[in-house]
Design a protein around this motif. Structure first.
Motif, PDB file in Angstrom:
ATOM      1  N   THR A  10       0.844  -1.198   0.000  1.00 34.11           N
ATOM      2  CA  THR A  10       0.000   0.000   0.000  1.00 34.11           C
ATOM      3  C   THR A  10       0.878   1.247   0.000  1.00 34.11           C
ATOM      4  OG1 THR A  10      -0.084   0.178   2.414  1.00 34.11           O
ATOM      5  CG2 THR A  10      -1.774  -1.205   1.346  1.00 34.11           C
ATOM      6  N   ALA A  11       0.285   2.367  -0.336  1.00 33.03           N
ATOM      7  CA  ALA A  11       1.011   3.640  -0.307  1.00 33.03           C
ATOM      8  C   ALA A  11       1.502   3.935   1.102  1.00 33.03           C
ATOM      9  CB  ALA A  11       0.105   4.773  -0.806  1.00 33.03           C
ATOM     10  N   MET A  26       2.077   4.704  -8.991  1.00 32.10           N
ATOM     11  CA  MET A  26       3.279   3.995  -8.551  1.00 32.10           C
ATOM     12  C   MET A  26       2.911   2.704  -7.819  1.00 32.10           C
ATOM     13  SD  MET A  26       6.155   5.203  -5.785  1.00 32.10           S
ATOM     14  CE  MET A  26       6.664   6.636  -6.709  1.00 32.10           C
ATOM     15  N   VAL A  27       1.938   2.799  -6.937  1.00 34.30           N
ATOM     16  CA  VAL A  27       1.524   1.627  -6.156  1.00 34.30           C
ATOM     17  C   VAL A  27       0.899   0.579  -7.075  1.00 34.30           C
ATOM     18  CG1 VAL A  27      -0.013   0.814  -4.319  1.00 34.30           C
ATOM     19  CG2 VAL A  27       1.249   2.952  -4.038  1.00 34.30           C
ATOM     20  N   ARG A  28       0.069   1.008  -8.009  1.00 38.24           N
ATOM     21  CA  ARG A  28      -0.554   0.074  -8.948  1.00 38.24           C
ATOM     22  C   ARG A  28       0.493  -0.615  -9.819  1.00 38.24           C
ATOM     23  NH1 ARG A  28      -4.199   3.228 -11.731  1.00 38.24           N
ATOM     24  NH2 ARG A  28      -2.771   3.452 -13.477  1.00 38.24           N
ATOM     25  N   SER A  56      15.943   3.699  -6.861  1.00 40.04           N
ATOM     26  CA  SER A  56      15.086   4.846  -7.158  1.00 40.04           C
ATOM     27  C   SER A  56      15.269   6.006  -6.186  1.00 40.04           C
ATOM     28  CB  SER A  56      13.618   4.411  -7.127  1.00 40.04           C
ATOM     29  OG  SER A  56      13.226   4.129  -5.793  1.00 40.04           O
ATOM     30  N   ASP A  57      16.288   5.929  -5.332  1.00 37.48           N
ATOM     31  CA  ASP A  57      16.512   6.982  -4.332  1.00 37.48           C
ATOM     32  C   ASP A  57      15.244   7.181  -3.497  1.00 37.48           C
ATOM     33  OD1 ASP A  57      17.793   8.960  -2.880  1.00 37.48           O
ATOM     34  OD2 ASP A  57      17.672  10.471  -4.466  1.00 37.48           O
ATOM     35  N   TYR A  58      14.762   6.063  -2.966  1.00 34.38           N
ATOM     36  CA  TYR A  58      13.546   6.029  -2.138  1.00 34.38           C
ATOM     37  C   TYR A  58      12.322   6.572  -2.869  1.00 34.38           C
ATOM     38  CZ  TYR A  58      16.288   4.555   1.843  1.00 34.38           C
ATOM     39  OH  TYR A  58      17.105   3.838   2.664  1.00 34.38           O
ATOM     40  N   GLY A  59      12.198   6.178  -4.135  1.00 36.16           N
ATOM     41  CA  GLY A  59      11.025   6.545  -4.910  1.00 36.16           C
ATOM     42  C   GLY A  59      11.067   7.918  -5.544  1.00 36.16           C
ATOM     43  N   LYS A  60      12.178   8.634  -5.406  1.00 32.90           N
ATOM     44  CA  LYS A  60      12.270   9.987  -5.976  1.00 32.90           C
ATOM     45  C   LYS A  60      12.565   9.964  -7.465  1.00 32.90           C
ATOM     46  CE  LYS A  60      14.596  11.397  -1.996  1.00 32.90           C
ATOM     47  NZ  LYS A  60      15.803  11.990  -1.472  1.00 32.90           N
ATOM     48  N   ALA A  61      13.257   8.945  -7.936  1.00 32.48           N
ATOM     49  CA  ALA A  61      13.697   8.913  -9.329  1.00 32.48           C
ATOM     50  C   ALA A  61      13.055   7.747 -10.079  1.00 32.48           C
ATOM     51  CB  ALA A  61      15.214   8.782  -9.396  1.00 32.48           C
ATOM     52  N   THR A  62      12.588   8.020 -11.260  1.00 31.60           N
ATOM     53  CA  THR A  62      12.087   6.950 -12.118  1.00 31.60           C
ATOM     54  C   THR A  62      12.998   6.746 -13.324  1.00 31.60           C
ATOM     55  OG1 THR A  62      10.662   8.515 -13.292  1.00 31.60           O
ATOM     56  CG2 THR A  62       9.680   7.299 -11.446  1.00 31.60           C
TER      57      THR A  62
END
Length: 70
Positions: A10-11, A26-28, A56-62
């Motif tokens: 989950t988020a 992102m979660v999906r 991803s640098d804790y979700g910061k970068a895609t």
């Protein structure tokens, strides 16, 4: 007909792990990837998320920060 993806993460859980910029897409996508590659046990999910957090640098970068020339 599109198959529903079971929610593994989950988020709120991602935010607890330290991810900063979490959104529904992102979660999906994450849960779809977990299902697609059979990353469904706690151990596999933890390992995969640990790797994703670093990559991803804790979700910061895609996208990659480096251009690959080095």
């Amino acid at each position: 007909m599109q198959t529903a993806v079971r929610t593994h993460i989950t988020a709120e859980q991602l935010k607890e792990f330290g991810w900063n910029m979490v959104n529904d897409l992102m979660v999906r996508d994450l849960n779809s990837t977990l299902e697609k590659y059979n990353i469904t046990t706690r151990e596999r999910i933890r390992h995969f998320l640990s790797q994703c957090m670093i990559e991803s640098d804790y979700g910061k970068a895609t996208k990659e920060y480096a251009d690959g020339k080095e």
